[in-house]
Design an enzyme around this catalytic site. Structure first.
Site, PDB file in Angstrom:
ATOM      1  N   CYS A  65     -34.789   8.113 -52.197  1.00 59.61           N
ATOM      2  CA  CYS A  65     -35.500   8.299 -50.931  1.00 59.61           C
ATOM      3  C   CYS A  65     -36.509   9.435 -51.042  1.00 59.61           C
ATOM      4  O   CYS A  65     -37.539   9.439 -50.358  1.00 59.61           O
ATOM      5  CB  CYS A  65     -34.511   8.562 -49.798  1.00 59.61           C
ATOM      6  SG  CYS A  65     -33.304   9.863 -50.171  1.00 59.61           S
TER       7      CYS A  65
ATOM      8  N   HIS B 158     -35.454  15.896 -44.037  1.00 56.74           N
ATOM      9  CA  HIS B 158     -34.195  15.847 -44.790  1.00 56.74           C
ATOM     10  C   HIS B 158     -33.033  15.893 -43.806  1.00 56.74           C
ATOM     11  O   HIS B 158     -33.002  16.741 -42.908  1.00 56.74           O
ATOM     12  CB  HIS B 158     -34.087  17.021 -45.753  1.00 56.74           C
ATOM     13  CG  HIS B 158     -32.771  17.060 -46.504  1.00 56.74           C
ATOM     14  ND1 HIS B 158     -31.694  17.788 -46.050  1.00 56.74           N
ATOM     15  CD2 HIS B 158     -32.377  16.446 -47.648  1.00 56.74           C
ATOM     16  CE1 HIS B 158     -30.676  17.638 -46.887  1.00 56.74           C
ATOM     17  NE2 HIS B 158     -31.058  16.834 -47.865  1.00 56.74           N
TER      18      HIS B 158
ATOM     19  N   HIS C 289     -30.389  12.695 -47.090  1.00 55.63           N
ATOM     20  CA  HIS C 289     -31.318  11.564 -47.117  1.00 55.63           C
ATOM     21  C   HIS C 289     -32.690  12.043 -46.669  1.00 55.63           C
ATOM     22  O   HIS C 289     -32.807  12.892 -45.778  1.00 55.63           O
ATOM     23  CB  HIS C 289     -30.805  10.461 -46.182  1.00 55.63           C
ATOM     24  CG  HIS C 289     -31.697   9.261 -46.127  1.00 55.63           C
ATOM     25  ND1 HIS C 289     -32.030   8.524 -47.246  1.00 55.63           N
ATOM     26  CD2 HIS C 289     -32.351   8.667 -45.090  1.00 55.63           C
ATOM     27  CE1 HIS C 289     -32.845   7.530 -46.887  1.00 55.63           C
ATOM     28  NE2 HIS C 289     -33.046   7.606 -45.590  1.00 55.63           N
TER      29      HIS C 289
END
Length: 1009
Positions: free
Chosen positions: A206, A621, A629
């Site tokens: 990601c 974040h 993630h």
């Protein structure tokens, strides 16, 4: 109590504990008896709370620190009481209830089956037990609500929410590689229309998706990557490690960008580019990378790749690296070190900012730009050290790296900072520029002085709001009010304890002699245990739970003795003091607010808002320092909306959602990287060779055909007149012929229905005396239009024109000025369409539709005419039809009101409120327009004439509500909720329809115009 009774009660207690342990074991699946017993003990026998402890902590021992997760601390107590458990008050509350129910318990269970009265056996079929249990539950709930203000339902919801939060926190620790799997449904993988394309998560990637999508949506960066060609010297065999690493990555990045542009899939697979990066990071797929580290690495690779290309293409000059020019800036460090002054110029890419201790981005920047004792920078004899940073050159793309992670020395691990940090959509950086250092220093000194004064005022205000010398403090105004209420209470002549008969119970309680004791209950049961004499039972007083207050007790404490004279003097003093305190408090609060506004507006003057940077992307974040993630919010500059890029998911978003996820402070998600772009550098978000939209049309467009025909005629004529058929020579002659034709059109004196400015932008530019460079570039774009590439001759001329466009240097043509001229021409065409459509509706007597277009036409035209007399249309013409349209609408609305029908009346008032009233300030704002002012007075008089007439009460009420809006003399321009939409017209159709409507007006009486 006998020994046998103690043994019986202990046996019963053990049975209940064993029952609870069995239930806990069944519910939680935990077999460790020690853990279950400790949870039951810590929850004071509350089965529900014990289950919450065990499930929330995954069966950790209650001795751990997390045992307080579901608990709230009470002041002055080192123990914790569960929310809503009422652990310390349960026994007191239940004793009277147990006594009243003793007879029923006695007859039903018998002495051998006697239970602890805190538990009612519902396993049998006795309905009395059920009713009694319900009554006990309701009584406990009501009592808990009275004492805590929290209902059982709210307590249960709170426990469930906290359990959910704990579960979410645990789930955020990603220990396994996350890989998106392709949907089996092909439709789910199909790209819808021109929606942005997502990136597949191929294993904790990601971080890659968030950074790449942010850069890809910078059109200048996208153009550089897609147009990158490896150096010829490295085509066959890489010469060094950099080429061996960077060139394959650039090929994969180009391939990935091409897919993001033209793929028909909803998302694409970046595995090949990611694999190269993972090799460089020396990581495996289960490790998650830091966005900052990856961005640094990515820019280094790109810089190296473009540097190789720049060195190959240089012609004796120092090679220019587009990555450095795009992402890197410079600042000047000015300071004093051990009494010696120094100045250093340094280059920066991502600018790091500390988050901890700051509330917004400007505070972070102020702290980053000043280090140490800055007072020493301006003094000659100081030995202190410190430095200031001043930006000397800002990059077009400015990236701030927010330091949200810090290392906890005590725990030996990194931790994330979840503090809230606000940042604006437009950031003005003038105060940090070296050229503004003197004025910035003055403003900083002023802000420092104001903050010191603000601190003094806040301390003084705190003394008023928290008055007293003890641990508990109260607002001084309230203290004086309480003293006034006490002094004004009715005096009493006795002590508050002397007038209570100690021999009789307080009102609302049950006399102790009417209640059978425990021993009496046992004697009246068929028990084989020996009977004992009854023991006296002491009464337990429960404050705040009496059924009613004795009528002979005063509601509040009151003075014992006070004379009228004393009371009068005291009341006068307290009233005066209270008023003085209120005035002082209000003055302090107003002064504090005024200082806050002054500080906020310190940099709002025009000289300090000349360097605007607009927020382009926010990298978010979610999680903790070691796992989480990433996703990105990116602004779509063409659609003017925020988009959320979360791996394969690309969705529309809002600034409100971005704030919630990015500012931090609410949850464990927060912004980690901010990407701003220079708001004046349009090439960042627009293609460098982008043509004006009225020149860049599909080949089947009438407008493109019109320009194509004119251009073709100029090329044909130039080819026939010149013997040299060289395309460059033909192009020069064709441009001269086209320019001569347009100058002739611009100089003609034409009637209103023939406006050559609509035929070509250059006519508009010539009439308004635009710079010659603007006209030359516009003509080059006309001949470089891709619609000319249908035969070899035109294709060659088009290529030469495009090459000349690329050769124009920024200092030769001011692109900002060029864009402004073309924007003015677009506004002129839009104004023409507003006017034309408004007049067409007016002639059809569609006045509601007409007024919206005419208002827009007038406002746009007025702005154009402020720049020059030939920038717009006849202002008197538009003003006349705008005024006439409003008068017609007003008359129609008045007729509907006079009808008296509810529906008609409401329609009439709707027309007035939505279309007439918002337009009146537009007519009154220009006092020179006497006709407009007269028209407004006529409309108001029309409605004011109803005041003296008899009408239904409901009509009178509606008229009374409406007239203040109509008679409002303010000139605040409100406008319509939405501007009317303009259709797409070709140049030929626009000229034809405009000529037709203007001719029809010339044949229509102008009603005094």
């Amino acid at each position: 109590m006998t020994v046998e009774q103690n043994v019986l009660q202990q046996s019963t207690s053990q049975k209940h504990q064993q029952t609870f342990l069995n239930q806990l074991r069944e519910i939680t699946g935990i077999n460790d008896t020690q853990i279950l017993q400790q949870a039951l003990k810590d929850s004071n026998g509350n089965l529900e709370l014990a289950v919450a402890f065990l499930t929330a902590k995954n069966a950790k021992t209650p001795q751990q620190e997390e045992t307080t997760y579901y608990q709230t601390a009470l002041p002055g107590n080192d123990r914790y009481i569960s929310v809503g458990s009422q652990a310390d008050t349960r026994k007191k509350q239940y004793k009277p209830t147990r006594t009243r129910c003793a007879t029923v318990e006695q007859t039903h269970y018998g002495s051998k089956d006697k239970r602890d009265m805190d538990v009612i056996d519902l396993t049998g079929d006795d309905k009395d037990d059920l009713q009694r249990a319900i009554a006990l539950s309701l009584e406990e709930s009501n009592r808990a609500f009275r004492e805590t203000g929290i209902t059982d339902e709210e307590q249960a919801i709170s426990r469930v929410l906290e359990a959910s939060i704990a579960e979410n926190k645990a789930s955020l620790k990603r220990t396994h590689t996350e890989v998106w799997s392709d949907s089996p449904n092909p439709y789910d993988r199909k790209r819808q229309d021109n929606c942005p394309v997502g990136l597949k998560n191929v294993g904790n990637t990601c971080w890659f998706s968030a950074v790449i999508q942010s850069l890809f949506n910078l059109l200048e960066f996208r153009r550089l990557v897609l147009n990158y060609n490896p150096p010829a010297s490295a085509q066959d065999l890489p010469r060094n490690q950099k080429e061996h690493r960077n060139l394959p990555f650039m090929r994969e990045l180009r391939h990935l960008f091409a897919l993001l542009v033209g793929s028909k899939r909803k998302y694409v697979d970046p595995s090949r580019a990611v694999d190269i990066l993972k090799d460089a990071f020396k990581s495996n797929g289960s490790q998650q990378q830091d966005v900052s580290e990856f961005t640094h690495k990515l820019l280094d690779w790109l810089e190296d790749a473009f540097q190789m290309k720049a060195e190959e293409e240089r012609d004796g000059e120092k090679p220019k690296n587009p990555m450095l020019e795009l992402f890197y800036g410079r600042f000047l460090a000015v300071g004093v070190l051990e009494g010696k002054k120094f100045e250093n110029t340094e280059m920066f890419g991502q600018y790091p900012l500390q988050v901890n201790g700051f509330k917004d981005l400007h505070e972070c920047l102020e702290a980053a730009m000043i280090e140490g004792e800055i007072e020493s920078l301006h003094s000659e004899n100081s030995g202190k050290s410190g430095q200031e940073h001043w930006f000397t050159e800002l990059p077009p793309v400015l990236t701030f790296e927010l330091s949200r992670f810090e290392f906890n020395q005590a725990l030996g691990r990194p931790e994330k900072i979840h503090n809230k940090l606000e940042f604006p959509q437009v950031l003005y950086l003038d105060r940090y520029m070296h050229k503004n250092r003197e004025i910035t220093r003055i403003k900083r000194d002023e802000i420092k002085r104001l903050k010191e004064y603000l601190t003094v005022l806040q301390q003084r205000l705190e003394r008023y709001l928290s008055y007293g010398s003890g641990p508990k403090r109260f607002p001084l105004v309230d203290v004086l009010q309480y003293a006034l209420e006490f002094a004004s209470s009715k005096p009493v002549c006795t002590s508050p304890v002397d007038d209570i008969d100690a021999s009789s119970p307080p009102s609302g309680s049950i006399p102790s002699q009417t209640l059978p004791s425990t021993a009496e209950q046992q004697q009246g049961t068929p028990s084989e245990l020996p009977s004992t004499s009854p023991t006296p039972r002491s009464f337990i007083h429960k404050p705040f739970t009496q059924s009613r207050i004795p009528p002979d007790l005063p509601m509040h404490p009151a003075p014992r003795h006070i004379t009228e004279e004393e009371l009068s003097v005291l009341e006068g003093c307290l009233h005066r003091w209270r008023t003085e305190v209120e005035n002082d408090t209000r003055d302090l609060q107003e002064s504090i607010s005024r200082i806050h506004r002054t500080i906020e507006q310190m940099y709002s003057d025009k000289s300090m808002i000349q360097v605007p940077y607009r927020l382009h992307a926010v990298l978010v974040h979610e999680g903790q320092a070691n796992a989480g993630h990433y996703w990105a919010y990116i602004f779509d500059h063409h659609q003017e909306r925020w988009m959320k890029y979360n791996d394969i998911s690309v969705t529309k978003s809002t600034w409100e959602e971005l704030e919630r996820d990015s500012f931090g402070g609410y949850r464990n998600a927060s912004a980690y990287c901010l990407m701003y772009i220079n708001d004046k550098e349009h090439f960042l978000i627009k293609a460098q060779t982008e043509e004006p939209e009225y020149l860049e049309q599909p080949s089947r467009s009438d407008l493109a055909k019109y320009l194509k025909e004119e251009t073709m005629q100029a090329i044909t004529k130039a080819s026939s007149e010149h013997e040299d058929k060289n395309p460059e020579t033909v192009l020069q002659l064709a441009i001269k012929l086209e320019y001569a034709r347009l100058v002739k059109l611009a100089q003609e004196d034409t009637p209103p229905e023939t406006d050559y400015r609509l035929h070509h932008a250059v006519v508009y530019f010539i009439q308004n005396q635009s710079p010659k460079k603007i006209i030359e570039r516009t003509l080059l774009e006309q001949f470089g239009n891709r619609n000319l590439s249908f035969d070899e001759r035109c294709r060659n001329i088009m290529k030469i024109a495009q090459a000349k466009l690329e050769m124009i240097k920024p200092e030769e043509v001011n692109m900002e000025e060029y864009e402004k001229w073309h924007q003015d021409y677009r506004s002129f065409r839009d104004t023409t369409m507003y006017l034309m459509i408004g007049l067409e509706h007016f002639q059809k007597k569609s006045y509601i539709e007409a007024i919206q277009y005419l208002i827009c036409a007038y406002q746009n035209n007025k702005e154009l005419l402020s720049k020059g007399p030939y920038r717009g249309h006849d202002e008197e013409l538009i003003s006349h039809y705008r005024r006439e349209c409003l008068l017609k609408l007003n008359e129609h609305a008045a007729e509907l009101f006079e009808s008296g029908e509810d529906q008609e009346v409401n329609n009439g008032l709707f027309i007035m409120n939505e279309f007439i009233v918002p337009c009146l300030p537009l007519l009154l704002v220009d006092e020179m327009e006497e006709k407009d002012i007269v028209a407004v007075e006529d409309m108001r008089n029309r409605w004011c004439s109803y005041l003296g007439q008899e009408m239904e009460p409901n009509l009178q009420e509606k008229l009374t509500d409406f007239l203040p809006k109509l008679l409002d003399c303010s000139t605040e321009i409100k406008g319509f909720n939405e501007l009317p939409k303009l259709p797409s017209y070709s140049t030929h159709e626009l000229c034809e329809r405009f000529a037709r409507i203007m001719l029809s007006l010339s044949r229509t009486p102008a009603d005094g115009r």
